[in-house]
Design a protein around this motif. Sequence first.
Motif, PDB file in Angstrom:
ATOM      1  N   MET A   1       4.595 -28.005  20.014  1.00 46.28           N
ATOM      2  CA  MET A   1       5.452 -27.704  21.129  1.00 46.28           C
ATOM      3  C   MET A   1       6.802 -27.161  20.650  1.00 46.28           C
ATOM      4  O   MET A   1       7.349 -26.256  21.250  1.00 46.28           O
ATOM      5  CB  MET A   1       5.663 -28.965  21.958  1.00 46.28           C
ATOM      6  N   PHE A   2       7.314 -27.747  19.568  1.00 52.18           N
ATOM      7  CA  PHE A   2       8.579 -27.287  19.016  1.00 52.18           C
ATOM      8  C   PHE A   2       8.446 -25.855  18.489  1.00 52.18           C
ATOM      9  O   PHE A   2       9.352 -25.032  18.657  1.00 52.18           O
ATOM     10  CB  PHE A   2       9.033 -28.233  17.910  1.00 52.18           C
ATOM     11  N   ALA A   3       7.298 -25.549  17.888  1.00 51.36           N
ATOM     12  CA  ALA A   3       7.069 -24.199  17.359  1.00 51.36           C
ATOM     13  C   ALA A   3       7.015 -23.183  18.495  1.00 51.36           C
ATOM     14  O   ALA A   3       7.509 -22.059  18.358  1.00 51.36           O
ATOM     15  CB  ALA A   3       5.775 -24.167  16.556  1.00 51.36           C
ATOM     16  N   THR A   4       6.451 -23.559  19.617  1.00 46.19           N
ATOM     17  CA  THR A   4       6.388 -22.662  20.770  1.00 46.19           C
ATOM     18  C   THR A   4       7.793 -22.357  21.283  1.00 46.19           C
ATOM     19  O   THR A   4       8.091 -21.217  21.636  1.00 46.19           O
ATOM     20  CB  THR A   4       5.543 -23.295  21.894  1.00 46.19           C
ATOM     21  N   ALA A   5       8.648 -23.355  21.322  1.00 47.50           N
ATOM     22  CA  ALA A   5      10.019 -23.150  21.777  1.00 47.50           C
ATOM     23  C   ALA A   5      10.757 -22.193  20.845  1.00 47.50           C
ATOM     24  O   ALA A   5      11.528 -21.343  21.299  1.00 47.50           O
ATOM     25  CB  ALA A   5      10.755 -24.483  21.857  1.00 47.50           C
ATOM     26  N   ILE A   6      10.515 -22.298  19.556  1.00 52.29           N
ATOM     27  CA  ILE A   6      11.154 -21.398  18.595  1.00 52.29           C
ATOM     28  C   ILE A   6      10.658 -19.977  18.798  1.00 52.29           C
ATOM     29  O   ILE A   6      11.441 -19.022  18.771  1.00 52.29           O
ATOM     30  CB  ILE A   6      10.909 -21.878  17.147  1.00 52.29           C
ATOM     31  N   LEU A   7       9.368 -19.802  19.011  1.00 53.38           N
ATOM     32  CA  LEU A   7       8.815 -18.469  19.241  1.00 53.38           C
ATOM     33  C   LEU A   7       9.393 -17.847  20.510  1.00 53.38           C
ATOM     34  O   LEU A   7       9.702 -16.657  20.554  1.00 53.38           O
ATOM     35  CB  LEU A   7       7.289 -18.527  19.324  1.00 53.38           C
ATOM     36  N   TRP A   8       9.543 -18.619  21.563  1.00 52.72           N
ATOM     37  CA  TRP A   8      10.115 -18.098  22.808  1.00 52.72           C
ATOM     38  C   TRP A   8      11.579 -17.717  22.611  1.00 52.72           C
ATOM     39  O   TRP A   8      12.052 -16.720  23.140  1.00 52.72           O
ATOM     40  CB  TRP A   8       9.995 -19.118  23.920  1.00 52.72           C
ATOM     41  N   ALA A   9      12.293 -18.514  21.838  1.00 55.62           N
ATOM     42  CA  ALA A   9      13.707 -18.220  21.591  1.00 55.62           C
ATOM     43  C   ALA A   9      13.855 -16.925  20.795  1.00 55.62           C
ATOM     44  O   ALA A   9      14.790 -16.159  21.015  1.00 55.62           O
ATOM     45  CB  ALA A   9      14.362 -19.376  20.848  1.00 55.62           C
ATOM     46  N   ARG A  10      12.954 -16.654  19.891  1.00 55.14           N
ATOM     47  CA  ARG A  10      13.002 -15.410  19.113  1.00 55.14           C
ATOM     48  C   ARG A  10      12.764 -14.205  19.997  1.00 55.14           C
ATOM     49  O   ARG A  10      13.337 -13.142  19.786  1.00 55.14           O
ATOM     50  CB  ARG A  10      11.961 -15.436  18.001  1.00 55.14           C
ATOM     51  N   LYS A  11      11.894 -14.340  20.991  1.00 55.47           N
ATOM     52  CA  LYS A  11      11.595 -13.219  21.878  1.00 55.47           C
ATOM     53  C   LYS A  11      12.790 -12.859  22.750  1.00 55.47           C
ATOM     54  O   LYS A  11      12.965 -11.722  23.118  1.00 55.47           O
ATOM     55  CB  LYS A  11      10.398 -13.550  22.764  1.00 55.47           C
ATOM     56  N   LEU A  12      13.604 -13.834  23.079  1.00 58.31           N
ATOM     57  CA  LEU A  12      14.734 -13.578  23.954  1.00 58.31           C
ATOM     58  C   LEU A  12      15.789 -12.723  23.282  1.00 58.31           C
ATOM     59  O   LEU A  12      16.353 -11.830  23.893  1.00 58.31           O
ATOM     60  CB  LEU A  12      15.349 -14.896  24.426  1.00 58.31           C
ATOM     61  N   GLY A  13      16.071 -12.968  22.024  1.00 60.57           N
ATOM     62  CA  GLY A  13      17.040 -12.184  21.273  1.00 60.57           C
ATOM     63  C   GLY A  13      18.453 -12.401  21.776  1.00 60.57           C
ATOM     64  O   GLY A  13      18.717 -13.240  22.633  1.00 60.57           O
ATOM     65  N   PRO A  14      19.400 -11.611  21.246  1.00 63.77           N
ATOM     66  CA  PRO A  14      20.784 -11.766  21.679  1.00 63.77           C
ATOM     67  C   PRO A  14      20.963 -11.281  23.114  1.00 63.77           C
ATOM     68  O   PRO A  14      20.413 -10.258  23.514  1.00 63.77           O
ATOM     69  CB  PRO A  14      21.573 -10.898  20.704  1.00 63.77           C
ATOM     70  N   ARG A  15      21.708 -12.015  23.858  1.00 55.56           N
ATOM     71  CA  ARG A  15      21.934 -11.663  25.257  1.00 55.56           C
ATOM     72  C   ARG A  15      23.179 -10.790  25.380  1.00 55.56           C
ATOM     73  O   ARG A  15      24.094 -10.892  24.565  1.00 55.56           O
ATOM     74  CB  ARG A  15      22.102 -12.922  26.069  1.00 55.56           C
ATOM     75  N   PRO A  16      23.226  -9.943  26.406  1.00 51.84           N
ATOM     76  CA  PRO A  16      24.422  -9.128  26.607  1.00 51.84           C
ATOM     77  C   PRO A  16      25.643  -9.995  26.895  1.00 51.84           C
ATOM     78  O   PRO A  16      25.548 -11.044  27.527  1.00 51.84           O
ATOM     79  CB  PRO A  16      24.084  -8.272  27.832  1.00 51.84           C
ATOM     80  N   ILE A  17      26.785  -9.544  26.442  1.00 55.11           N
ATOM     81  CA  ILE A  17      28.025 -10.290  26.640  1.00 55.11           C
ATOM     82  C   ILE A  17      28.552 -10.005  28.039  1.00 55.11           C
ATOM     83  O   ILE A  17      28.572  -8.857  28.492  1.00 55.11           O
ATOM     84  CB  ILE A  17      29.066  -9.898  25.585  1.00 55.11           C
TER      85      ILE A  17
END
Length: 126
Positions: A1-17
Amino acid sequence: MFATAILWARKLGPRPIKLANLGEEVQVASQTLYKIIEQHGPLTLSDCWKHASQMENHGLKSKRHMKMMLRWMRERRTVRLICKHGEDGKSADPNEREFLFTVGPPKIEREPRGSSQRDSAPPPAE
């Protein structure tokens, strides 16, 4: 489950300021940074801060604020970030790379199409 959260976070990338995070003096700070980069050529982050801190009424609160402004300007494509490699040009060592901010695209001088030496030489006399 923790690995899935990391993968999802990588897909999001940096957000616009968001501009609300940058403060009220966005216009003054962005104009100041643009002028500094335009006048002094490609600059590293620390060189940019040295020039900005010497100016009066630059509109920047701190170095972190300047970094946020430069990121916002990159998103708007006002400034560009280029990477300068080590002396040999092929080095993959991260310590030998240098990241520079510049106003426009790097200037590459090329010959116009169809203007080779063969075309510019006069035809042989018969």
